[in-house]
Design a protein around this motif. Structure first.
Motif, PDB file in Angstrom:
ATOM      1  N   TRP A   2      36.418  38.206  40.703  1.00 34.59           N
ATOM      2  CA  TRP A   2      36.444  39.648  40.432  1.00 34.59           C
ATOM      3  C   TRP A   2      37.470  40.352  41.309  1.00 34.59           C
ATOM      4  O   TRP A   2      38.122  41.304  40.863  1.00 34.59           O
ATOM      5  CB  TRP A   2      35.046  40.242  40.651  1.00 34.59           C
ATOM      6  N   ILE A   5      40.794  39.952  39.670  1.00 33.00           N
ATOM      7  CA  ILE A   5      40.912  40.826  38.497  1.00 33.00           C
ATOM      8  C   ILE A   5      41.184  42.267  38.927  1.00 33.00           C
ATOM      9  O   ILE A   5      42.026  42.962  38.347  1.00 33.00           O
ATOM     10  CB  ILE A   5      39.631  40.750  37.638  1.00 33.00           C
ATOM     11  N   ILE A   6      40.479  42.706  39.971  1.00 31.06           N
ATOM     12  CA  ILE A   6      40.675  44.067  40.480  1.00 31.06           C
ATOM     13  C   ILE A   6      42.094  44.251  41.015  1.00 31.06           C
ATOM     14  O   ILE A   6      42.763  45.252  40.732  1.00 31.06           O
ATOM     15  CB  ILE A   6      39.636  44.394  41.578  1.00 31.06           C
ATOM     16  N   SER A   9      44.511  44.371  38.134  1.00 31.77           N
ATOM     17  CA  SER A   9      44.389  45.649  37.426  1.00 31.77           C
ATOM     18  C   SER A   9      45.087  46.768  38.193  1.00 31.77           C
ATOM     19  O   SER A   9      45.794  47.592  37.601  1.00 31.77           O
ATOM     20  CB  SER A   9      42.913  45.991  37.218  1.00 31.77           C
ATOM     21  N   CYS A  12      48.829  46.395  37.796  1.00 34.14           N
ATOM     22  CA  CYS A  12      49.287  46.861  36.478  1.00 34.14           C
ATOM     23  C   CYS A  12      49.309  48.385  36.414  1.00 34.14           C
ATOM     24  O   CYS A  12      50.231  48.973  35.829  1.00 34.14           O
ATOM     25  CB  CYS A  12      48.383  46.295  35.387  1.00 34.14           C
ATOM     26  N   LEU A  13      48.302  49.028  37.009  1.00 35.46           N
ATOM     27  CA  LEU A  13      48.265  50.492  37.014  1.00 35.46           C
ATOM     28  C   LEU A  13      49.431  51.074  37.813  1.00 35.46           C
ATOM     29  O   LEU A  13      50.036  52.076  37.411  1.00 35.46           O
ATOM     30  CB  LEU A  13      46.928  50.967  37.593  1.00 35.46           C
TER      31      LEU A  13
END
Length: 254
Positions: A2, A5-6, A9, A12-13
């Motif tokens: 996790w 993934i965080i 993310s 990407c932001l």
């Protein structure tokens, strides 16, 4: 899992948030407008034009632009081929590596000048530091810059089908490398050095493995080459296994 993934993310932001900023910056660069880096880079840009005898306001018809691309790429090929064939006579060769064979030098020069960057050699056992740095790394920058320049010419051609000029190849190439590729790679290279990627001109280190065998661990100007390789998603890694090598990818962050 996790946490990965965080992190991905968030990355990407950040990229999405920076995309309009980067796009606006590139528009100002290619329009010749003043940018944040202009005070530092504008004198260098002017010096390059003066050395090349280029008038930045001189537009080129697409046929003249294409001839400039071909002439520059041909000169780049000849220079890189010469470096690879003569690397045993050139400096920064602490491992004493010999020249590349004619067919391997030809294949590598064509590959890097055309931005294909396909490797059929083991970098640390074939290329001297000079060939890696002054040959392959330089072509990673220049071939990417040529591609960006050609893309600009195509866009200008579609945008104004009746115009007689699609820009100036040497101006587009200079601005692509100087204002866009180099600053990004400079930051990336320093970050990679901070993470443990080598950046030196030292000879391979002889060590004993756990089994007692002798092994040579190559090192050299890795970070500077890795930065543009990763930015352009190219081949041309310093080591044979590219970023699977711990010296190219030493930490989870890198």
């Amino acid at each position: 899992m996790w946490s990965d993934i965080i992190q991905l993310s968030l990355f990407c932001l950040i990229i999405l948030a920076l995309t309009p900023v980067i796009g606006g910056y590139m528009f100002r660069v290619y329009s010749g407008d003043r940018t944040l880096l202009s005070p530092v880079l504008s004198p260098v840009e002017s010096l390059i034009y003066k050395a090349l005898g280029v008038n930045r306001t001189d537009g080129q018809h697409w046929t003249r632009y294409a001839r400039a691309v071909l002439a520059f790429s041909t000169a780049s090929f000849v220079l890189l081929y010469s470096i690879l064939r003569l690397q045993h006579l050139l400096p920064l060769n602490p491992a004493g590596l010999g020249p590349l064979s004619p067919h391997l030098a030809f294949n590598t020069a064509v590959s890097f000048v055309t931005n294909t960057n396909w490797q059929s050699y083991g970098g640390e056992t074939t290329m001297s530091h000079f060939s890696q740095m002054a040959g392959l790394t330089v072509q990673n920058f220049l071939s990417a810059g040529v591609g960006m320049a050609v893309a600009l010419a195509v866009v200008r051609g579609f945008a104004g089908a009746q115009i007689k000029s699609v820009g100036n190849f040497y101006v587009d190439l200079t601005r692509s490398v100087l204002y866009i590729l180099l600053p990004i790679c400079l930051i990336a290279a320093f970050f990679l050095i901070y993470q443990g990627v080598p950046q030196n001109f030292n000879a391979p280190i002889a060590v004993k493995t756990i089994e007692g065998a002798d092994q040579l661990i190559a090192q050299g100007p890795v970070a500077s080459q890795l930065a543009i390789k990763q930015l352009g998603t190219n081949g041309g890694g310093f080591f044979n296994v590219n970023s699977a090598h711990p010296y190219e990818n030493p930490t989870p962050i890198s």
